[in-house]
Design an enzyme around this catalytic site. Structure first.
Site, PDB file in Angstrom:
ATOM      1  CG  ASP A   1      -3.209  -6.458  -3.973  1.00 20.49           C
ATOM      2  OD1 ASP A   1      -3.269  -6.133  -2.775  1.00 20.49           O
ATOM      3  OD2 ASP A   1      -2.579  -5.814  -4.825  1.00 20.49           O
TER       4      ASP A   1
ATOM      5  CD  GLU B   1       2.384   2.055   4.691  1.00 17.52           C
ATOM      6  OE1 GLU B   1       2.809   3.213   4.456  1.00 17.52           O
ATOM      7  OE2 GLU B   1       2.047   1.256   3.793  1.00 17.52           O
TER       8      GLU B   1
HETATM    9  N1  UDP Z   1      -8.332  -0.088  -3.299  1.00 21.92           N
HETATM   10  C1  UDP Z   1      -9.580   0.510  -3.256  1.00 21.92           C
HETATM   11  N2  UDP Z   1      -9.900   1.452  -4.201  1.00 21.92           N
HETATM   12  C2  UDP Z   1      -9.033   1.822  -5.200  1.00 21.92           C
HETATM   13  C3  UDP Z   1      -7.754   1.209  -5.237  1.00 21.92           C
HETATM   14  C4  UDP Z   1      -7.426   0.265  -4.258  1.00 21.92           C
HETATM   15  O1  UDP Z   1     -10.388   0.192  -2.381  1.00 21.92           O
HETATM   16  O2  UDP Z   1      -9.378   2.678  -6.027  1.00 21.92           O
HETATM   17  C5  UDP Z   1      -7.974  -1.111  -2.299  1.00 21.92           C
HETATM   18  C6  UDP Z   1      -7.394  -2.406  -2.897  1.00 21.92           C
HETATM   19  O3  UDP Z   1      -8.430  -3.326  -3.226  1.00 21.92           O
HETATM   20  C7  UDP Z   1      -6.478  -2.897  -1.799  1.00 21.92           C
HETATM   21  C8  UDP Z   1      -6.006  -1.597  -1.122  1.00 21.92           C
HETATM   22  O4  UDP Z   1      -6.961  -0.582  -1.476  1.00 21.92           O
HETATM   23  O5  UDP Z   1      -7.157  -3.705  -0.852  1.00 21.92           O
HETATM   24  C9  UDP Z   1      -4.620  -1.174  -1.605  1.00 21.92           C
HETATM   25  O6  UDP Z   1      -4.635  -1.018  -3.021  1.00 21.92           O
HETATM   26  P1  UDP Z   1      -3.550  -1.701  -3.964  1.00 21.92           P
HETATM   27  O7  UDP Z   1      -3.398  -3.143  -3.607  1.00 21.92           O
HETATM   28  O8  UDP Z   1      -3.905  -1.395  -5.387  1.00 21.92           O
HETATM   29  O9  UDP Z   1      -2.257  -0.882  -3.542  1.00 21.92           O
HETATM   30  P2  UDP Z   1      -0.719  -1.247  -3.710  1.00 21.92           P
HETATM   31  O10 UDP Z   1      -0.557  -2.708  -3.668  1.00 21.92           O
HETATM   32  O11 UDP Z   1      -0.366  -0.678  -5.030  1.00 21.92           O
HETATM   33  O12 UDP Z   1      -0.070  -0.540  -2.573  1.00 21.92           O
HETATM   34 MN    MN Z   2      -1.692  -4.314  -3.326  1.00 21.00          MN
END
Ligand code: UDP
Ligand code: MN
Length: 255
Positions: free
Chosen positions: A116, A205
């Site tokens: 995203d 990280e």
């Molecule tokens: N993701 C996933 N399973 C989940 C939630 C997130 O595979 O149940 C993936 C999501 O598609 C993204 C990555 O893990 O590529 C990080 O998630 P997210 O963007 O929701 O995290 P944030 O931006 O809140 O750190």
């Molecule tokens: Mn994200």
């Protein structure tokens, strides 16, 4: 020729998934030295993702894997700050695949590319400069309560002296997942380097990097860490009240 960059993307089914992955797939079409490792958070790979890779012509330079995040994790730590981490299982599966399939005699790069965020093609040109045995770092926009989180450098721009993070600056590496990429040989030399469920929020990280590098070994990129080439954008939750009303009548707008 540029070193192959393996971009690791965990992804899960939700209404905006196809839109997010379409955006990313078009970036890959512009960058022939990239190899896309998509790891679906599902019990099987899905036609949605398979078709998307097909339509973008990426079948030869992509790898589609899947592993579902367990609904309950066995917690050993008693950390009250612990929350459900995202993408851990998926990134670890990709690391296992890389350790088994990549020829380490050829220099290559690994980047954890959430589905995203917003990425400039220029970011990948910067990543290509990462030297064997090193981790490259750069600024990330719209994260940690700041317009830009960035590494702070020595005057000559060659070494990282600190970070400007406002959120949890005491972390060993107070940077976002999108702020770094890693020379593949480091994963071979450090087989214990994996992501973990048992770390506090914001420590994924640091968890991976502490096995691979130290602050003073980081390689600053993106014009001495002044250019912003990636943004931690987040897509709002899709509102589907009208769709649900249709579904109750046995209809749907996307049928
Ligand atoms: N993701 C996933 N399973 C989940 C939630 C997130 O595979 O149940 C993936 C999501 O598609 C993204 C990555 O893990 O590529 C990080 O998630 P997210 O963007 O929701 O995290 P944030 O931006 O809140 O750190
Ligand atoms: Mn994200």
């Amino acid at each position: 020729t540029l070193p192959t960059t393996y971009a690791v993307t965990p992804t899960y089914p939700r209404p905006a998934q196809k839109a997010e992955l379409t955006r990313l797939s078009h970036l890959f079409m512009l960058l022939p030295h990239l190899h896309w490792i998509i790891v679906e958070d599902t019990n099987a790979t899905t036609p949605l993702v398979r078709n998307l890779l097909d339509r973008a012509g990426l079948e030869k330079r992509s790898t589609l894997l899947n592993i579902k995040t367990p609904s309950e994790f066995k917690l050993k730590g008693k950390d009250p700050n612990w929350i459900k981490p995202r993408g851990v299982e998926q990134r670890n599966l990709a690391l296992a695949w890389l350790r088994n399939h990549v020829d380490v005699d050829r220099h290559s790069i690994v980047f954890f590319m959430d589905d995203d965020n917003s990425y400039s093609t220029e970011l990948f040109a910067e990543m290509s400069k990462i030297e064997r045995g090193r981790v490259g770092v750069w600024p990330v926009g719209l994260v940690g309560g700041l317009m830009v989180e960035r590494p702070l450098l020595t005057e000559d721009g060659t070494k990282v002296t600190g970070f400007n993070a406002a959120w949890r600056p005491e972390r060993p590496f107070p940077i976002d997942m999108a702020a770094f990429a890693i020379s593949m040989d480091l994963f071979i030399r450090n087989p214990q380097a994996t992501f973990s469920y048992e770390v506090q929020r914001g420590y994924q990280e640091s968890e991976i990097l502490r096995h691979l590098t130290t602050r003073d070994q980081l390689q600053p990129l993106a014009n001495r860490c002044t250019d912003v080439l990636v943004w931690h954008t987040r897509t709002e939750k899709t509102k589907l009240a009208a769709e649900e009303a249709l579904l109750k009548k046995g209809q749907r707008s996307d049928g």
